[in-house]
Scaffold this motif. Structure first.
Motif, PDB file in Angstrom:
ATOM      1  N   LYS A  38       0.650  -1.342  -0.056  1.00 42.62           N
ATOM      2  CA  LYS A  38       0.115   0.061   0.003  1.00 42.62           C
ATOM      3  C   LYS A  38       0.730   1.333  -0.006  1.00 42.62           C
ATOM      4  CE  LYS A  38      -3.781  -2.047   2.503  1.00 42.62           C
ATOM      5  NZ  LYS A  38      -4.581  -2.204   3.747  1.00 42.62           N
ATOM      6  N   SER A  39       2.019   1.321   0.628  1.00 46.73           N
ATOM      7  CA  SER A  39       2.843   2.610   0.723  1.00 46.73           C
ATOM      8  C   SER A  39       3.795   2.696  -0.628  1.00 46.73           C
ATOM      9  CB  SER A  39       3.756   2.514   2.067  1.00 46.73           C
ATOM     10  OG  SER A  39       4.715   1.206   1.868  1.00 46.73           O
ATOM     11  N   ALA A  40       3.626   1.647  -1.512  1.00 44.06           N
ATOM     12  CA  ALA A  40       4.625   1.578  -2.765  1.00 44.06           C
ATOM     13  C   ALA A  40       4.226   2.894  -3.556  1.00 44.06           C
ATOM     14  CB  ALA A  40       4.568   0.480  -3.487  1.00 44.06           C
ATOM     15  N   ASP A  41       5.094   3.299  -4.346  1.00 43.66           N
ATOM     16  CA  ASP A  41       4.912   4.416  -5.532  1.00 43.66           C
ATOM     17  C   ASP A  41       4.563   3.540  -6.782  1.00 43.66           C
ATOM     18  OD1 ASP A  41       5.719   6.798  -4.022  1.00 43.66           O
ATOM     19  OD2 ASP A  41       7.787   5.888  -4.132  1.00 43.66           O
ATOM     20  N   GLY A  42       4.902   2.145  -6.923  1.00 39.31           N
ATOM     21  CA  GLY A  42       4.534   1.474  -8.122  1.00 39.31           C
ATOM     22  C   GLY A  42       4.623   0.107  -7.390  1.00 39.31           C
ATOM     23  N   VAL A  43       3.440  -1.021  -8.355  1.00 36.80           N
ATOM     24  CA  VAL A  43       3.539  -2.282  -7.846  1.00 36.80           C
ATOM     25  C   VAL A  43       3.682  -3.108  -8.941  1.00 36.80           C
ATOM     26  CG1 VAL A  43       2.025  -4.069  -7.155  1.00 36.80           C
ATOM     27  CG2 VAL A  43       2.418  -2.175  -5.605  1.00 36.80           C
ATOM     28  N   ILE A  44       4.465  -4.251  -8.973  1.00 37.89           N
ATOM     29  CA  ILE A  44       4.436  -5.117 -10.043  1.00 37.89           C
ATOM     30  C   ILE A  44       4.113  -6.602  -9.712  1.00 37.89           C
ATOM     31  CG2 ILE A  44       6.141  -6.274 -11.565  1.00 37.89           C
ATOM     32  CD1 ILE A  44       6.857  -3.597 -12.352  1.00 37.89           C
ATOM     33  N   LEU A  45       3.129  -6.990 -10.462  1.00 36.16           N
ATOM     34  CA  LEU A  45       2.580  -7.964 -10.492  1.00 36.16           C
ATOM     35  C   LEU A  45       3.003  -9.108 -11.497  1.00 36.16           C
ATOM     36  CD1 LEU A  45       0.205  -9.381  -8.735  1.00 36.16           C
ATOM     37  CD2 LEU A  45      -1.455  -8.721 -10.229  1.00 36.16           C
ATOM     38  N   PRO A  46       4.115  -9.978 -11.019  1.00 35.58           N
ATOM     39  CA  PRO A  46       4.755 -10.922 -11.878  1.00 35.58           C
ATOM     40  C   PRO A  46       4.181 -12.240 -11.992  1.00 35.58           C
ATOM     41  CG  PRO A  46       5.910 -10.901  -9.846  1.00 35.58           C
ATOM     42  CD  PRO A  46       4.876  -9.867  -9.737  1.00 35.58           C
ATOM     43  N   GLY A  47       4.485 -13.340 -12.760  1.00 31.80           N
ATOM     44  CA  GLY A  47       3.799 -14.384 -12.722  1.00 31.80           C
ATOM     45  C   GLY A  47       4.234 -15.199 -13.913  1.00 31.80           C
ATOM     46  N   LYS A  56      -5.020 -18.768  -6.096  1.00 25.92           N
ATOM     47  CA  LYS A  56      -5.207 -19.443  -5.177  1.00 25.92           C
ATOM     48  C   LYS A  56      -3.853 -18.686  -3.991  1.00 25.92           C
ATOM     49  CE  LYS A  56      -3.538 -23.701  -4.525  1.00 25.92           C
ATOM     50  NZ  LYS A  56      -3.419 -25.003  -4.691  1.00 25.92           N
ATOM     51  N   ASN A  57      -2.619 -18.532  -4.688  1.00 23.87           N
ATOM     52  CA  ASN A  57      -1.873 -17.981  -3.870  1.00 23.87           C
ATOM     53  C   ASN A  57      -1.997 -16.378  -3.588  1.00 23.87           C
ATOM     54  OD1 ASN A  57      -0.637 -20.419  -4.643  1.00 23.87           O
ATOM     55  ND2 ASN A  57       1.294 -19.693  -5.193  1.00 23.87           N
ATOM     56  N   ILE A  58      -2.669 -15.757  -4.320  1.00 28.60           N
ATOM     57  CA  ILE A  58      -2.902 -14.345  -4.256  1.00 28.60           C
ATOM     58  C   ILE A  58      -3.979 -13.787  -3.310  1.00 28.60           C
ATOM     59  CG2 ILE A  58      -3.994 -13.576  -6.118  1.00 28.60           C
ATOM     60  CD1 ILE A  58      -1.586 -11.445  -6.468  1.00 28.60           C
ATOM     61  N   ALA A  59      -4.759 -14.936  -3.084  1.00 28.12           N
ATOM     62  CA  ALA A  59      -5.929 -14.607  -2.360  1.00 28.12           C
ATOM     63  C   ALA A  59      -6.102 -13.827  -1.361  1.00 28.12           C
ATOM     64  CB  ALA A  59      -6.652 -15.943  -2.169  1.00 28.12           C
ATOM     65  N   GLY A  60      -5.035 -13.970  -0.619  1.00 23.17           N
ATOM     66  CA  GLY A  60      -5.078 -13.282   0.826  1.00 23.17           C
ATOM     67  C   GLY A  60      -4.723 -11.818   0.515  1.00 23.17           C
ATOM     68  N   LEU A  61      -4.452 -11.355  -0.695  1.00 22.74           N
ATOM     69  CA  LEU A  61      -3.856  -9.782  -0.968  1.00 22.74           C
ATOM     70  C   LEU A  61      -4.926  -9.397  -1.648  1.00 22.74           C
ATOM     71  CD1 LEU A  61      -0.044 -10.425  -1.874  1.00 22.74           C
ATOM     72  CD2 LEU A  61      -1.078  -9.451   0.081  1.00 22.74           C
ATOM     73  N   LEU A  62      -6.035 -10.026  -2.118  1.00 19.51           N
ATOM     74  CA  LEU A  62      -7.073  -9.136  -2.829  1.00 19.51           C
ATOM     75  C   LEU A  62      -7.543  -7.920  -2.433  1.00 19.51           C
ATOM     76  CD1 LEU A  62      -9.382 -12.109  -4.032  1.00 19.51           C
ATOM     77  CD2 LEU A  62      -7.340 -11.419  -5.097  1.00 19.51           C
ATOM     78  N   ASP A  63      -7.994  -7.759  -1.093  1.00 19.36           N
ATOM     79  CA  ASP A  63      -8.490  -6.462  -0.778  1.00 19.36           C
ATOM     80  C   ASP A  63      -7.047  -5.517  -0.994  1.00 19.36           C
ATOM     81  OD1 ASP A  63     -10.705  -7.363  -0.178  1.00 19.36           O
ATOM     82  OD2 ASP A  63     -10.314  -7.736   1.979  1.00 19.36           O
ATOM     83  N   THR A  64      -5.927  -5.860  -0.454  1.00 14.39           N
ATOM     84  CA  THR A  64      -4.855  -4.978  -0.710  1.00 14.39           C
ATOM     85  C   THR A  64      -4.607  -4.371  -1.967  1.00 14.39           C
ATOM     86  OG1 THR A  64      -3.942  -6.249   1.384  1.00 14.39           O
ATOM     87  CG2 THR A  64      -2.241  -5.061  -0.268  1.00 14.39           C
ATOM     88  N   ILE A  65      -4.476  -5.374  -2.863  1.00 10.55           N
ATOM     89  CA  ILE A  65      -4.507  -5.209  -4.216  1.00 10.55           C
ATOM     90  C   ILE A  65      -5.336  -4.192  -4.758  1.00 10.55           C
ATOM     91  CG2 ILE A  65      -4.623  -5.843  -6.718  1.00 10.55           C
ATOM     92  CD1 ILE A  65      -3.045  -8.394  -5.620  1.00 10.55           C
ATOM     93  N   ASN A  66      -6.892  -4.452  -4.400  1.00 10.92           N
ATOM     94  CA  ASN A  66      -8.065  -3.577  -4.829  1.00 10.92           C
ATOM     95  C   ASN A  66      -7.604  -2.048  -4.210  1.00 10.92           C
ATOM     96  OD1 ASN A  66      -9.433  -5.142  -6.459  1.00 10.92           O
ATOM     97  ND2 ASN A  66     -10.231  -6.198  -4.656  1.00 10.92           N
ATOM     98  N   HIS A  94     -12.481 -22.477 -16.177  1.00 13.86           N
ATOM     99  CA  HIS A  94     -13.075 -21.103 -15.963  1.00 13.86           C
ATOM    100  C   HIS A  94     -13.067 -20.445 -14.577  1.00 13.86           C
ATOM    101  CE1 HIS A  94     -14.794 -20.457 -19.997  1.00 13.86           C
ATOM    102  NE2 HIS A  94     -14.992 -21.847 -19.917  1.00 13.86           N
ATOM    103  N   THR A  95     -11.599 -20.090 -14.117  1.00  9.30           N
ATOM    104  CA  THR A  95     -11.307 -19.687 -12.983  1.00  9.30           C
ATOM    105  C   THR A  95     -11.531 -18.154 -12.833  1.00  9.30           C
ATOM    106  OG1 THR A  95      -9.509 -21.288 -12.657  1.00  9.30           O
ATOM    107  CG2 THR A  95      -9.525 -19.380 -11.270  1.00  9.30           C
ATOM    108  N   PRO A  96     -12.212 -17.637 -11.947  1.00 11.35           N
ATOM    109  CA  PRO A  96     -12.298 -16.127 -11.927  1.00 11.35           C
ATOM    110  C   PRO A  96     -10.880 -15.354 -11.525  1.00 11.35           C
ATOM    111  CG  PRO A  96     -13.954 -17.015 -10.244  1.00 11.35           C
ATOM    112  CD  PRO A  96     -12.847 -18.333 -10.840  1.00 11.35           C
ATOM    113  N   GLY A  97     -10.949 -14.019 -12.414  1.00 10.71           N
ATOM    114  CA  GLY A  97      -9.456 -13.561 -11.900  1.00 10.71           C
ATOM    115  C   GLY A  97      -9.696 -12.440 -11.085  1.00 10.71           C
ATOM    116  N   LEU A  98      -8.882 -11.235 -11.168  1.00  9.26           N
ATOM    117  CA  LEU A  98      -9.018 -10.145 -10.413  1.00  9.26           C
ATOM    118  C   LEU A  98     -10.027  -9.393 -10.738  1.00  9.26           C
ATOM    119  CD1 LEU A  98      -4.986  -9.214  -9.831  1.00  9.26           C
ATOM    120  CD2 LEU A  98      -6.537 -10.578  -8.180  1.00  9.26           C
ATOM    121  N   ASP A  99     -10.463  -9.273 -12.060  1.00  6.08           N
ATOM    122  CA  ASP A  99     -11.599  -8.524 -12.694  1.00  6.08           C
ATOM    123  C   ASP A  99     -10.993  -6.971 -12.645  1.00  6.08           C
ATOM    124  OD1 ASP A  99     -13.854  -8.499 -14.218  1.00  6.08           O
ATOM    125  OD2 ASP A  99     -15.036  -8.089 -12.188  1.00  6.08           O
ATOM    126  N   LEU A 100      -9.926  -6.544 -12.564  1.00  7.21           N
ATOM    127  CA  LEU A 100      -9.532  -5.041 -12.726  1.00  7.21           C
ATOM    128  C   LEU A 100      -9.794  -4.802 -14.091  1.00  7.21           C
ATOM    129  CD1 LEU A 100      -6.460  -5.293 -10.494  1.00  7.21           C
ATOM    130  CD2 LEU A 100      -8.529  -4.420  -9.851  1.00  7.21           C
TER     131      LEU A 100
END
Length: 202
Positions: A38-47, A56-66, A94-100
């Motif tokens: 949250k404090s970053a000036d920029g964020v990279i989402l690699p993969g 599944k791995n990122i599930a705990g960070l969904l609120d943070t990312i949004n 048919h797995t749901p994504g971040l929907d951004l």
């Protein structure tokens, strides 16, 4: 110096991305800590890997990312990181994504072309964006993927042809979330220029 956080969720080629960003003049941190993100000036989402595993791995960070995205600060998804920005993927049933960004991830159709799409290919610039400042139309970048993003014209920054025309780079409606199906960190001088542009956006 701009602080950029590479989100560590267990799937990604983190070191080469880190080196590219450091070369571009950023202070880079690899972290999965919500406060750090949250404090970053920029964020990279690699993969690198499978869509279902990534979600599944990122599930705990969904609120943070949004919350981060809502702040208007820039985020860049690379390769699988671009794909999980989308609404859903047909990979893994048919797995749901971040929907951004509205759209679907699909597998390349059967053809004479080898899948995965691996190696250098040229890109067509559809729309102007600060991330592609100084990048000529027709530049070559490096891809490794078996699935591609299908999204609307207004969300497609860059397209590429590999038997089918697909979105090689996407953007959300607000313009602060960008994805690249290719790897900027493996795309030579052009890719480094893009990473420099991202740091400048921050």
């Amino acid at each position: 110096m701009k602080k950029i956080v590479i989100i560590d969720y267990g799937l990604g080629n983190l070191r080469s991305v880190l080196k590219g960003l450091e070369y571009a003049g950023a202070n880079v941190v690899i972290s999965s800590d919500p406060a750090e993100i949250k404090s970053a000036d920029g964020v990279i989402l690699p993969g690198v890997g499978a869509f279902k595993d990534a979600m599944k791995n990122i599930a705990g960070l969904l609120d943070t990312i949004n919350e981060y995205v809502d702040s208007g600060k820039p985020m860049l998804g690379i390769c699988l990181g671009q794909q999980i920005l989308m609404s859903k993927s047909e990979e893994g049933g048919h797995t749901p994504g971040l929907d951004l960004i509205k759209g679907e991830v699909q597998r390349f159709p059967h053809s004479d072309l080898k899948v995965p799409h691996m190696g250098w290919n040229s890109i067509s610039i559809n729309s102007k964006h600060p991330f592609f400042e100084g990048i000529p139309d027709g530049s070559f970048v490096y891809f490794v993927h078996s699935y591609f993003v299908d999204t609307g014209e207004k969300n497609t920054l860059i397209s590429c042809d590999y038997g089918t025309d697909f979105a090689a780079s996407v953007v959300n409606n607000a313009g602060n979330v960008i994805g690249t199906q290719f790897h900027p960190e493996k795309s030579g001088d052009m890719g480094l220029k893009m990473l420099e542009n991202f740091v400048a956006m921050c």
